[in-house]
Design an enzyme around this catalytic site. Structure first.
Site, PDB file in Angstrom:
ATOM      1  N   ARG A  51      61.810 -59.451 -25.233  1.00 48.42           N
ATOM      2  CA  ARG A  51      63.041 -59.082 -24.506  1.00 48.42           C
ATOM      3  C   ARG A  51      63.672 -57.875 -25.192  1.00 48.42           C
ATOM      4  NH1 ARG A  51      64.022 -59.437 -19.803  1.00 48.42           N
ATOM      5  NH2 ARG A  51      63.593 -61.678 -19.785  1.00 48.42           N
ATOM      6  N   GLN A  72      55.070 -61.976 -13.745  1.00 44.84           N
ATOM      7  CA  GLN A  72      56.008 -60.903 -13.382  1.00 44.84           C
ATOM      8  C   GLN A  72      55.759 -59.687 -14.277  1.00 44.84           C
ATOM      9  OE1 GLN A  72      59.605 -60.678 -11.761  1.00 44.84           O
ATOM     10  NE2 GLN A  72      60.796 -60.042 -13.538  1.00 44.84           N
ATOM     11  N   ARG A  77      52.013 -56.606 -20.943  1.00 42.78           N
ATOM     12  CA  ARG A  77      53.056 -56.911 -21.949  1.00 42.78           C
ATOM     13  C   ARG A  77      52.613 -58.016 -22.918  1.00 42.78           C
ATOM     14  NH1 ARG A  77      58.764 -58.039 -19.043  1.00 42.78           N
ATOM     15  NH2 ARG A  77      57.618 -59.583 -17.797  1.00 42.78           N
ATOM     16  N   HIS A 150      59.293 -50.052 -19.598  1.00 47.73           N
ATOM     17  CA  HIS A 150      60.529 -50.814 -19.354  1.00 47.73           C
ATOM     18  C   HIS A 150      61.476 -50.664 -20.556  1.00 47.73           C
ATOM     19  CE1 HIS A 150      63.092 -54.130 -18.175  1.00 47.73           C
ATOM     20  NE2 HIS A 150      62.380 -54.339 -17.099  1.00 47.73           N
ATOM     21  N   GLU A 254      64.094 -46.808 -16.806  1.00 48.65           N
ATOM     22  CA  GLU A 254      62.656 -47.080 -16.871  1.00 48.65           C
ATOM     23  C   GLU A 254      61.874 -46.085 -16.003  1.00 48.65           C
ATOM     24  OE1 GLU A 254      62.469 -51.117 -15.446  1.00 48.65           O
ATOM     25  OE2 GLU A 254      64.342 -51.609 -16.493  1.00 48.65           O
TER      26      GLU A 254
HETATM   27  O1  TA6 Z   1      63.232 -53.566 -14.439  1.00 45.62           O
HETATM   28  C1  TA6 Z   1      64.260 -54.396 -13.907  1.00 45.62           C
HETATM   29  C2  TA6 Z   1      63.670 -55.780 -13.642  1.00 45.62           C
HETATM   30  O2  TA6 Z   1      62.662 -55.719 -12.664  1.00 45.62           O
HETATM   31  C3  TA6 Z   1      64.802 -56.721 -13.246  1.00 45.62           C
HETATM   32  O3  TA6 Z   1      64.676 -57.130 -11.895  1.00 45.62           O
HETATM   33  C4  TA6 Z   1      64.642 -57.899 -14.218  1.00 45.62           C
HETATM   34  O4  TA6 Z   1      63.748 -58.865 -13.685  1.00 45.62           O
HETATM   35  C5  TA6 Z   1      64.047 -57.178 -15.430  1.00 45.62           C
HETATM   36  O5  TA6 Z   1      63.082 -56.308 -14.849  1.00 45.62           O
HETATM   37  C6  TA6 Z   1      63.482 -58.077 -16.505  1.00 45.62           C
HETATM   38  O6  TA6 Z   1      62.281 -58.663 -16.074  1.00 45.62           O
HETATM   39  P1  TA6 Z   1      61.554 -59.693 -17.118  1.00 45.62           P
HETATM   40  O7  TA6 Z   1      60.280 -60.084 -16.423  1.00 45.62           O
HETATM   41  O8  TA6 Z   1      61.317 -58.918 -18.388  1.00 45.62           O
HETATM   42  O9  TA6 Z   1      62.527 -60.801 -17.322  1.00 45.62           O
END
Ligand code: TA6
EC number: 5.1.3.15
Length: 279
Positions: A51, A72, A77, A150, A254
């Site tokens: 994070r 996601q 990562r 990111h 980003e």
């Molecule tokens: O980059 C923004 C985003 O897509 C937000 O929608 C939020 O989900 C953030 O990324 C963090 O995503 P993560 O999968 O690291 O919790």
């Protein structure tokens, strides 16, 4: 099993370093001042994305299109990257390292593509150069992907940050249900609420004001057509690895290819880069 940590250090009394866990840059110090935000609740077990810092988002941005193991923001990562070269000191005094990721049992369980990602970092005195090449070794099959850095920039108070270079750009506002498309009418973008926007076809340069020590951060990008701006604001309380009181101290700006996936033809490659500069 913890992920390997790699340190690039320019030395020469200009304490200028980056630390990586896997291929997430978790620290970037310029004159010994940390430029990146990492949550105090972040997990470093190599299983969950870190994070903060600069996570490498590939081969998807956002949630998977359908059921399956793809997480996601993709698998990069949390994947096991190889340190292909370095860290080496260049004749300029800068430090270079090259990391690579190729398909594995883990990636094949999520994405049926052969690929090689080469990720080169060069640490200069006040700059971090990030270059990525995605190669398609197949002789017949193209593939498409999203790719994004990111980046969590550290700041004393996100409400005092301004981001240039987005005026007039179209953006997808993910805080709306359903997400909708708007045009940015402000000269500079500020953050005073939950913000989660994908700006499309953005210019190659952004400047963020009032980051660490009130300095500015310049972002120069090549072949990254989109820019995501995110701050969870009070939604941080719903994110387990994000401290409830931390959101004022970060802004995500980003660089990526998000709104339209990039496509690499058989035997071809995609290249993009980003330069971060403390001003
Ligand atoms: O980059 C923004 C985003 O897509 C937000 O929608 C939020 O989900 C953030 O990324 C963090 O995503 P993560 O999968 O690291 O919790």
């Amino acid at each position: 099993m913890s992920t390997p940590v790699v340190v690039l250090d320019r030395g020469n009394n200009t304490t200028c370093t980056i630390n990586l866990h896997g291929c997430t840059i978790v620290s970037w110090r310029v004159n010994n001042q940390e430029q990146l935000f990492v949550s105090k609740r972040s997990v470093f077990d190599g299983k969950k994305p870190i994070r903060g810092g600069i996570p490498f988002v590939f081969p998807i941005f956002g949630g998977p299109m359908g059921p399956g193991p793809m997480p996601q923001h993709g698998f990069a990562r949390i994947a096991r990257w190889s340190l292909e070269k370095g860290p080496d000191r260049l004749h300029t005094g800068d430090v270079e390292a090259i990391f690579s990721l190729t398909e594995s049992d883990m990636t094949r369980s999520m994405w049926n593509c052969s690929f090689k990602v080469s990720y080169r970092l060069i640490l200069r005195e006040k700059e971090l150069h990030m270059n990525v090449v995605v190669f398609n070794p197949s002789k017949e099959v193209p593939f498409s992907f999203n790719l994004l850095f990111h980046t969590y920039f550290k700041c004393p108070d996100v409400r005092r940050c301004q981001v240039t270079g987005l005026a007039g750009c179209t953006f997808i506002d993910k805080t709306r249900e359903p997400p909708n498309t708007y045009q940015e009418c402000r000269d500079v973008v500020t953050i005073n609420e939950w913000t989660d926007r994908i700006y499309t076809h953005t210019p190659p340069e952004h400047i963020i004001t009032n980051v660490v020590s009130g300095r500015k951060m310049r972002i120069q990008k090549y072949n990254f057509p989109d820019t995501v701006i995110w701050n969870p604001w009070d939604k941080a309380k719903d994110i387990p690895d994000f401290g409830d009181d931390e959101y004022p101290n970060m802004i995500c700006v980003e660089s990526g290819t998000v709104s339209n996936p990039a496509t690499v033809m058989p035997g071809g490659c995609f290249e993009a880069s980003q330069v971060l500069q403390v001003m």
